[in-house]
Write an enzyme that holds these catalytic residues in place. Structure first.
Site, PDB file in Angstrom:
ATOM      1  N   SER A  39      52.790  19.927 108.174  1.00  0.00           N
ATOM      2  CA  SER A  39      52.690  20.136 107.184  1.00  0.00           C
ATOM      3  C   SER A  39      51.903  20.099 106.282  1.00  0.00           C
ATOM      4  CB  SER A  39      53.893  19.513 106.966  1.00  0.00           C
ATOM      5  OG  SER A  39      53.901  17.550 106.798  1.00  0.00           O
ATOM      6  N   ASN A 126      59.676   8.095 108.564  1.00  0.00           N
ATOM      7  CA  ASN A 126      60.610   8.297 107.800  1.00  0.00           C
ATOM      8  C   ASN A 126      61.098   7.935 106.586  1.00  0.00           C
ATOM      9  OD1 ASN A 126      60.348  10.024 110.267  1.00  0.00           O
ATOM     10  ND2 ASN A 126      61.983   8.912 111.558  1.00  0.00           N
ATOM     11  N   HIS A 172      80.557  42.369  74.598  1.00  0.00           N
ATOM     12  CA  HIS A 172      80.107  42.895  75.328  1.00  0.00           C
ATOM     13  C   HIS A 172      79.171  43.855  74.961  1.00  0.00           C
ATOM     14  CE1 HIS A 172      84.272  42.457  76.836  1.00  0.00           C
ATOM     15  NE2 HIS A 172      84.767  42.519  75.366  1.00  0.00           N
ATOM     16  N   SER A 293      50.076  48.656  78.776  1.00  0.00           N
ATOM     17  CA  SER A 293      50.545  49.756  80.114  1.00  0.00           C
ATOM     18  C   SER A 293      49.232  49.885  80.088  1.00  0.00           C
ATOM     19  CB  SER A 293      51.514  50.713  79.581  1.00  0.00           C
ATOM     20  OG  SER A 293      51.142  51.908  80.333  1.00  0.00           O
ATOM     21  N   LYS A 299      52.605  51.121  74.331  1.00  0.00           N
ATOM     22  CA  LYS A 299      53.314  50.299  74.835  1.00  0.00           C
ATOM     23  C   LYS A 299      52.775  48.589  74.978  1.00  0.00           C
ATOM     24  CE  LYS A 299      56.256  50.524  78.300  1.00  0.00           C
ATOM     25  NZ  LYS A 299      58.006  51.780  78.478  1.00  0.00           N
ATOM     26  N   ASN A 301      54.852  45.500  76.576  1.00  0.00           N
ATOM     27  CA  ASN A 301      55.632  45.474  77.313  1.00  0.00           C
ATOM     28  C   ASN A 301      55.703  43.759  77.288  1.00  0.00           C
ATOM     29  OD1 ASN A 301      56.003  47.561  78.672  1.00  0.00           O
ATOM     30  ND2 ASN A 301      54.250  47.285  79.271  1.00  0.00           N
ATOM     31  N   GLU A 306      60.622  38.917  80.862  1.00  0.00           N
ATOM     32  CA  GLU A 306      60.326  39.521  82.503  1.00  0.00           C
ATOM     33  C   GLU A 306      60.569  38.815  83.167  1.00  0.00           C
ATOM     34  OE1 GLU A 306      60.272  44.432  80.976  1.00  0.00           O
ATOM     35  OE2 GLU A 306      58.853  43.761  81.820  1.00  0.00           O
ATOM     36  N   TYR A 333      66.318  11.334 110.605  1.00  0.00           N
ATOM     37  CA  TYR A 333      65.565  12.591 110.750  1.00  0.00           C
ATOM     38  C   TYR A 333      65.907  13.611 111.608  1.00  0.00           C
ATOM     39  CZ  TYR A 333      60.646  13.919 109.512  1.00  0.00           C
ATOM     40  OH  TYR A 333      60.231  15.471 109.536  1.00  0.00           O
TER      41      TYR A 333
HETATM   42  N1  ARG Z   1      55.238  15.571 108.325  1.00  0.00           N
HETATM   43  C1  ARG Z   1      56.887  14.592 108.625  1.00  0.00           C
HETATM   44  C2  ARG Z   1      57.950  15.239 107.047  1.00  0.00           C
HETATM   45  O1  ARG Z   1      57.575  15.969 106.287  1.00  0.00           O
HETATM   46  C3  ARG Z   1      57.009  13.475 107.828  1.00  0.00           C
HETATM   47  C4  ARG Z   1      57.778  12.416 108.757  1.00  0.00           C
HETATM   48  C5  ARG Z   1      57.223  12.794 110.199  1.00  0.00           C
HETATM   49  N2  ARG Z   1      58.682  11.940 110.896  1.00  0.00           N
HETATM   50  C6  ARG Z   1      58.807  12.313 112.367  1.00  0.00           C
HETATM   51  N3  ARG Z   1      59.717  11.369 112.679  1.00  0.00           N
HETATM   52  N4  ARG Z   1      58.087  13.167 112.864  1.00  0.00           N
HETATM   53  O2  ARG Z   1      58.639  15.070 107.420  1.00  0.00           O
END
Ligand code: ARG
Length: 476
Positions: A39, A126, A172, A293, A299, A301, A306, A333
């Site tokens: 991650s 966790n 409306h 444009s 134009k 815009n 938007e 978790y």
């Molecule tokens: N990168 C993990 C997350 O964002 C961190 C927690 C990972 N915990 C584990 N038991 N693998 O959730």
């Protein structure tokens, strides 16, 4: 990814060959899985909070004599150095180290050696990740609330400037009754006020500290969770360790509050698009929020409006995304929960852009009063006033008054004129008992001025509403 300027060959081998959690594994993991599992690509955003949280954790471990004071000082200095490396863009993130927590911890050991390995005592990723996200999101919630407040301020000051500028009020999308531009703008101030209170509310429930729940069951170390909660400005530690590591309600609440903000802003954005269109031409948008444009030279815009109109698409998507990830997850978790971050980050980013750009447009827009007035006159907006007059002054039952007024509107339509332009004689042909006072109610100015019920559009009310709004929303 950058090349590693800090890591020695020995350290790279160390990462490759032994993961932090590699003790019980016999073969090295494959690269595709590493990439999939990681991650760090997105959670590096959490580095400040991760370090903040680790420093307080280490301080608590030292207070509780779980680690020495000396180790705490080394950990703190090492972490501060890492913070600087990341801020200065000199830190090399490694996918092999999975996430921000393990990237930082590995680097800490790299810098300070053995004492760095004691930081993770009495905690787990966790409870750590739950704490990091809460810390990060809490700051963003505070910022967004302030951004909304300044958008409210822009609307309130515009409303004050145009408290008596007449424009059609619509139902409306057809002309209904005259209102003032100020009154219309203040409607959005109310919506945004509710949005702010939802954010404040969400922050309140978010503000319990997960750290110290460890993996899921708590810990046997003599930790002091209240100390950590205090230091990190949480109201209290969470009461149940299992709930603490599996809870992402706060993120769902935040994205759902953001969804409502996005709805409100998209409605206002749509009005800006309509008002600035050729047909309406009620306002001139500030040039720097519009684009030309590439082919049609005439134009201008309304791109910013938007984009704001479109953003709910991704914000609602983020909400559904996160709710779907969480639904049916067993305690506690699961790696599923790593998928919480991108919807949270994207929502924060999108909603901030919407609020800030909307404020810019509101500050810079200029109404075009003559076009508002002529659209108003074409829509026979004082027909209700005439019907009400027939009821109160001539004692005609409302249903009959409604029908008679309809006949008068038809006459004006045939003559292609405004209601105000009909003569007394023409009116008397339809309602013999009507006199001059009946003509007065057809005047748009009189109609607006008569709407003095609390919350109504009479300019005197709007002036008071502006004063009240300043007190309610712009204090401190
Ligand atoms: N990168 C993990 C997350 O964002 C961190 C927690 C990972 N915990 C584990 N038991 N693998 O959730």
């Amino acid at each position: 990814m950058k090349t590693d300027i800090y890591m020695t060959k020995k350290n790279i081998d160390k990462i490759n060959n032994s993961k932090i959690w590699g003790g019980r594994f016999s073969s090295s993991s494959n690269e595709l899985m590493e990439e999939f599992n990681a991650s760090i690509q997105f959670d590096k955003k959490l580095y400040i909070e991760d370090i903040e949280c680790s420093i307080v954790h280490a301080e608590m471990l030292s207070n509780q004599k779980i680690i020495t004071k000396k180790d705490y000082t080394l950990i703190k200095n090492g972490l501060n150095q890492i913070k600087k490396e990341i801020t200065d863009n000199k830190f090399v993130f490694s996918i092999k180290l999975e996430d921000i927590h393990m990237n930082i911890e590995t680097r800490l050991v790299d810098i300070i050696g053995e004492p760095g390995k004691k930081l993770h005592t009495a905690r787990s990723r966790n409870d750590q990740v739950a704490t990091d996200i809460k810390l990060w999101l809490r700051k963003r919630i505070d910022e967004i609330e302030i951004d909304i407040k300044s958008l409210q301020s822009a609307l309130i000051y515009k409303a004050e400037l145009h408290y008596n500028l007449l424009m059609p009020g619509y139902t409306h999308l057809q002309v209904a009754q005259p209102v003032t531009f100020g009154h219309h703008l203040l409607a959005y101030v109310e919506m945004l006020g509710r949005d702010r209170s939802r954010l404040v509310d969400c922050r309140k429930r978010l503000n319990e500290l997960p750290l110290g729940s460890a993996a899921l069951a708590g810990t046997s170390y003599p930790i002091d969770r209240h100390f950590v909660a205090d230091k990190l400005d949480f109201d209290r530690p969470t009461a149940n360790s299992m709930d603490a590591v599996s809870d992402r309600d706060f993120a769902v609440e935040f994205i759902s509050s953001a969804s409502l903000i996005a709805i409100h802003l998209s409605r206002l954005a749509e009005e800006l698009v309509i008002w600035s269109s050729d047909r309406f031409n009620f306002i001139k948008l500030p040039e720097n929020y519009t684009t030309g444009s590439s082919i049609m030279p005439q134009k201008r815009n309304p791109d910013a409006a938007e984009l704001i109109r479109a953003k709910p698409g991704r914000i609602f998507g983020n909400l559904i995304n996160l709710m779907t990830v969480l639904k049916g997850l067993p305690m506690t978790y699961g790696k599923d929960m790593q998928e919480d971050k991108e919807p949270i980050f994207d929502t924060v980013n999108s909603i901030k852009l919407c609020v800030i750009n909307m404020e810019g447009m509101i500050n810079g827009l200029e109404p075009i009063p003559k076009n508002m007035l002529s659209a108003l006159q074409k829509g026979f907006p004082t027909a209700t006033d005439l019907a009400d007059y027939l009821v109160t002054k001539l004692k005609i039952p409302f249903r009959d008054a409604h029908r008679i007024t309809g006949e008068i509107v038809l006459l004006a339509e045939k003559k292609d004129c405004n209601l105000e332009d009909l003569s007394l004689k023409e009116m008397q042909d339809i309602i013999p008992t009507i006199d001059k006072s009946g003509l007065a109610v057809l005047k748009i100015k009189n109609s607006v001025a008569s709407r003095v019920s609390y919350g109504g559009t009479a300019p005197t009310n709007v002036m008071n509403a502006v004063k009240e709004a300043k007190k309610r929303f712009l204090k401190d």
